[in-house]
Design a protein around this motif. Structure first.
Motif, PDB file in Angstrom:
ATOM      1  N   GLY A  62       0.818  -1.215   0.000  1.00 58.90           N
ATOM      2  CA  GLY A  62       0.000   0.000   0.000  1.00 58.90           C
ATOM      3  C   GLY A  62       0.848   1.259   0.000  1.00 58.90           C
ATOM      4  O   GLY A  62       0.571   2.212  -0.736  1.00 58.90           O
ATOM      5  N   ALA A  63       1.903   1.283   0.814  1.00 58.85           N
ATOM      6  CA  ALA A  63       2.789   2.452   0.862  1.00 58.85           C
ATOM      7  C   ALA A  63       3.535   2.613  -0.457  1.00 58.85           C
ATOM      8  O   ALA A  63       3.732   3.727  -0.945  1.00 58.85           O
ATOM      9  N   PHE A  64       3.934   1.514  -1.050  1.00 59.67           N
ATOM     10  CA  PHE A  64       4.628   1.534  -2.337  1.00 59.67           C
ATOM     11  C   PHE A  64       3.734   2.132  -3.427  1.00 59.67           C
ATOM     12  O   PHE A  64       4.146   3.028  -4.165  1.00 59.67           O
ATOM     13  N   VAL A  65       2.512   1.663  -3.526  1.00 60.07           N
ATOM     14  CA  VAL A  65       1.577   2.146  -4.552  1.00 60.07           C
ATOM     15  C   VAL A  65       1.201   3.601  -4.302  1.00 60.07           C
ATOM     16  O   VAL A  65       1.114   4.399  -5.244  1.00 60.07           O
ATOM     17  N   ALA A  66       1.000   3.976  -3.059  1.00 62.99           N
ATOM     18  CA  ALA A  66       0.577   5.339  -2.732  1.00 62.99           C
ATOM     19  C   ALA A  66       1.629   6.381  -3.104  1.00 62.99           C
ATOM     20  O   ALA A  66       1.297   7.532  -3.376  1.00 62.99           O
ATOM     21  N   GLU A  67       2.892   5.991  -3.166  1.00 64.14           N
ATOM     22  CA  GLU A  67       3.964   6.933  -3.459  1.00 64.14           C
ATOM     23  C   GLU A  67       3.974   7.416  -4.914  1.00 64.14           C
ATOM     24  O   GLU A  67       4.439   8.511  -5.207  1.00 64.14           O
ATOM     25  N   ASP A  68       3.463   6.602  -5.844  1.00 63.55           N
ATOM     26  CA  ASP A  68       3.493   6.963  -7.260  1.00 63.55           C
ATOM     27  C   ASP A  68       2.189   6.507  -7.921  1.00 63.55           C
ATOM     28  O   ASP A  68       1.919   5.311  -7.990  1.00 63.55           O
ATOM     29  N   LEU A  73      -1.541  -1.659  -9.917  1.00 66.25           N
ATOM     30  CA  LEU A  73      -1.345  -3.085  -9.713  1.00 66.25           C
ATOM     31  C   LEU A  73      -2.184  -3.925 -10.673  1.00 66.25           C
ATOM     32  O   LEU A  73      -1.827  -5.056 -10.976  1.00 66.25           O
ATOM     33  N   ARG A  74      -3.254  -3.372 -11.187  1.00 64.96           N
ATOM     34  CA  ARG A  74      -4.082  -4.160 -12.101  1.00 64.96           C
ATOM     35  C   ARG A  74      -3.360  -4.429 -13.425  1.00 64.96           C
ATOM     36  O   ARG A  74      -3.739  -5.324 -14.167  1.00 64.96           O
ATOM     37  N   ASN A  75      -2.319  -3.662 -13.727  1.00 64.92           N
ATOM     38  CA  ASN A  75      -1.559  -3.861 -14.957  1.00 64.92           C
ATOM     39  C   ASN A  75      -0.225  -4.563 -14.727  1.00 64.92           C
ATOM     40  O   ASN A  75       0.555  -4.712 -15.661  1.00 64.92           O
ATOM     41  N   GLU A  76       0.055  -4.983 -13.499  1.00 61.20           N
ATOM     42  CA  GLU A  76       1.352  -5.587 -13.229  1.00 61.20           C
ATOM     43  C   GLU A  76       1.465  -6.962 -13.884  1.00 61.20           C
ATOM     44  O   GLU A  76       0.470  -7.639 -14.124  1.00 61.20           O
ATOM     45  N   ARG A 100       4.122   0.723 -16.449  1.00 58.31           N
ATOM     46  CA  ARG A 100       4.136   2.186 -16.540  1.00 58.31           C
ATOM     47  C   ARG A 100       5.361   2.812 -15.903  1.00 58.31           C
ATOM     48  O   ARG A 100       5.805   3.879 -16.320  1.00 58.31           O
ATOM     49  N   THR A 101       5.921   2.168 -14.902  1.00 61.07           N
ATOM     50  CA  THR A 101       7.115   2.714 -14.249  1.00 61.07           C
ATOM     51  C   THR A 101       8.376   1.932 -14.641  1.00 61.07           C
ATOM     52  O   THR A 101       9.480   2.416 -14.411  1.00 61.07           O
TER      53      THR A 101
END
Length: 170
Positions: A62-68, A73-76, A100-101
């Motif tokens: 959650g912290a990882f996703v919230a940063e950027d 995650l649905r496209n990972e 995307r990243t």
């Protein structure tokens, strides 16, 4: 109907064509898998390992996703749920790539709180580069010590993980 008489059912020819196609695909796949296995045995690499990013660890997914906001995650692309260290019970990670990243991250799983730490271990510009670098991962993930194989393919060592089996929980 005798053995020499051609079938009159139009579905037979389509069925035969489908079977030929399936055999052709199976043959191609077997050839490709043999070539990949030979390359793994030789340790061949067509391109150098990407420069590892400065490891950045997040306390949770959650912290990882919230940063950027680009970290959707649905496209990972999942790259295995069980990358195992040595020892018993082995420490375990899951790995995934975010298009995307370009980030390849590993998340510590199993018996760690909160929801496992996340570390970005590599970046790839596109899926082709990722696929080339990690060819054969499906055969390795989930085996004892498989996390070492993954890190080696990325040009990293165990210090790039949040923790190893020897270092304790993340």
């Amino acid at each position: 109907m005798s053995i020499d008489t051609p079938p009159t059912d139009p579905g037979v020819s389509r069925r035969a064509r489908d079977q030929r196609s399936q055999r052709a695909v199976a043959g191609w796949l077997a050839t490709r898998m043999r070539a990949d296995a030979r390359a793994r045995r030789r340790g061949a690499r067509d391109d150098p390992a990407p420069d590892p990013p400065t490891p950045r660890t997040h306390d949770s997914l959650g912290a990882f996703v919230a940063e950027d906001p680009r970290r959707e995650l649905r496209n990972e692309r999942e790259l295995g749920d069980f990358w195992l260290a040595d020892g018993f019970p082995p420490a375990a990670w899951r790995a995934a790539w975010l298009p995307r990243t370009g980030e390849l991250y590993m998340q510590r799983i199993g018996g760690v709180a909160p929801a496992g730490r996340v570390t970005v271990v590599a970046r790839f510009a596109d899926e082709a580069a990722l696929t080339a670098r990690l060819a054969g991962w499906e055969d390795v993930a989930g085996t004892d010590g498989s996390v070492h194989w993954l890190l080696e393919r990325l040009g990293l060592d165990d210090s790039h993980l949040p923790a190893t089996a020897a270092a304790g929980d993340a």
